[in-house]
Design an enzyme around this catalytic site. Structure first.
Site, PDB file in Angstrom:
ATOM      1  N   SER A 150     -41.631-107.242 -32.831  1.00  0.00           N
ATOM      2  CA  SER A 150     -42.404-106.011 -32.671  1.00  0.00           C
ATOM      3  C   SER A 150     -42.759-105.858 -31.204  1.00  0.00           C
ATOM      4  O   SER A 150     -42.839-106.852 -30.467  1.00  0.00           O
ATOM      5  CB  SER A 150     -43.689-106.078 -33.509  1.00  0.00           C
ATOM      6  OG  SER A 150     -44.577-105.028 -33.179  1.00  0.00           O
ATOM      7  N   TYR A 163     -52.137-110.024 -34.969  1.00  0.00           N
ATOM      8  CA  TYR A 163     -50.757-109.590 -35.106  1.00  0.00           C
ATOM      9  C   TYR A 163     -49.990-109.816 -33.808  1.00  0.00           C
ATOM     10  O   TYR A 163     -48.837-110.259 -33.828  1.00  0.00           O
ATOM     11  CB  TYR A 163     -50.718-108.119 -35.511  1.00  0.00           C
ATOM     12  CG  TYR A 163     -49.342-107.600 -35.861  1.00  0.00           C
ATOM     13  CD1 TYR A 163     -48.568-108.209 -36.850  1.00  0.00           C
ATOM     14  CD2 TYR A 163     -48.828-106.476 -35.228  1.00  0.00           C
ATOM     15  CE1 TYR A 163     -47.315-107.723 -37.187  1.00  0.00           C
ATOM     16  CE2 TYR A 163     -47.580-105.975 -35.557  1.00  0.00           C
ATOM     17  CZ  TYR A 163     -46.823-106.601 -36.538  1.00  0.00           C
ATOM     18  OH  TYR A 163     -45.570-106.115 -36.862  1.00  0.00           O
TER      19      TYR A 163
END
Length: 266
Positions: A150, A163
């Protein structure tokens, strides 16, 4: 993003067709990638926790399925057994898409159970599946390890520390693997999407549909799961001497992790 050259690279006979294991295949980018690879002519073993969704995917595409949780050693052992059974112990691509984000709290309010869950799924899940299927990749003589990380791995943002850390860890697993496997016929490919609108990602993260929908307010054409699957397909079907080490993909409206053009009121 397909080409005549990439299509020609896929063997036409059933016995010689390229094979892939796709984790996280019950929804979003994982499901789209499994569907796309099947359309490209690959044999696909789709892996996820939700049996009903896998059954639907199998009916639509003809893929093989396995209900498994990448955070569980016993489940991944069953995955290896299934690869032995279906593909004679040889697999050409391990597509690590299982992952996800949970929560959006600042560090001083961190839900450490959620942080642990993110690390277990994104980092340890990818490492566990890859470790156990490396013998099958080596046996194929033409292997690929694809990791879906990501843009969260590339820059921090408020409320994203857990995250950010998990995806940065996954990025480092891919980077180290590429060095460790140098000289072997195994590519390590990392794809890092930015803003992608799927049916579940933000909903699972935020737990509320209204909050999830606001993530995309005013954003013209966020990426779709199919957009990401296009890149997965291109990377895996490219001639095997071509390695896409790291591909960062964002929608045009997202110039950076913290810079998104929003047209409010349209």
């Amino acid at each position: 993003m397909t080409s005549d050259a990439s299509a020609a690279a896929i063997p036409s006979t059933s016995a010689d067709r390229l094979t892939a294991v796709v984790t996280g295949a019950s929804s979003g980018i994982g499901r789209a990638s499994a569907r796309r690879l099947r359309a490209d002519g690959w044999r696909v073993l789709a892996v996820a926790r939700r049996e009903d969704r896998l059954a639907t995917l199998a009916a639509e595409t003809g893929c093989e399925t396995l209900v498994a949780d990448v955070t569980e050693d016993e489940d991944v052992a069953r995955l290896v057994e299934r690869v032995d059974e279906l593909f004679d112990g040889r697999v050409n691509a391990v597509v690590n898409i299982a992952g996800g984000a949970f929560g959006q709290e600042a560090v001083d309010a961190a839900d450490l159970d959620a942080w642990q869950r993110m690390y277990s799924t994104n980092v340890l899940g990818t490492a566990r599946v890859t470790r156990e299927l490396l013998p099958a990749l080596r046996a194929s003589g033409r292997g690929d390890i694809l990791v879906l990380s990501s843009t969260a791995a590339q820059g921090a943002y408020e409320g994203g520390a857990g995250y950010n850390a998990a995806k940065a860890g996954e990025h480092m697993v891919a980077s180290a693997l590429r060095l460790e496997l140098a000289g072997e016929p195994i590519r390590v490919i990392e794809i890092a999407p930015g803003m992608v609108r799927t049916e579940e990602f933000s909903l699972v993260r935020l737990g509320d549909k209204e909050r999830a929908d606001k993530v995309y307010d005013g954003v013209e054409n966020p990426l779709s799961a199919d957009d990401c699957a296009d890149v997965v397909s291109y990377a895996l079907n490219a001639p095997h001497h071509v390695n896409l080490d790291l591909v960062t993909i964002r929608p045009l409206a997202q110039a950076a992790q913290h810079k998104v053009a929003r047209h409010v009121g349209l």
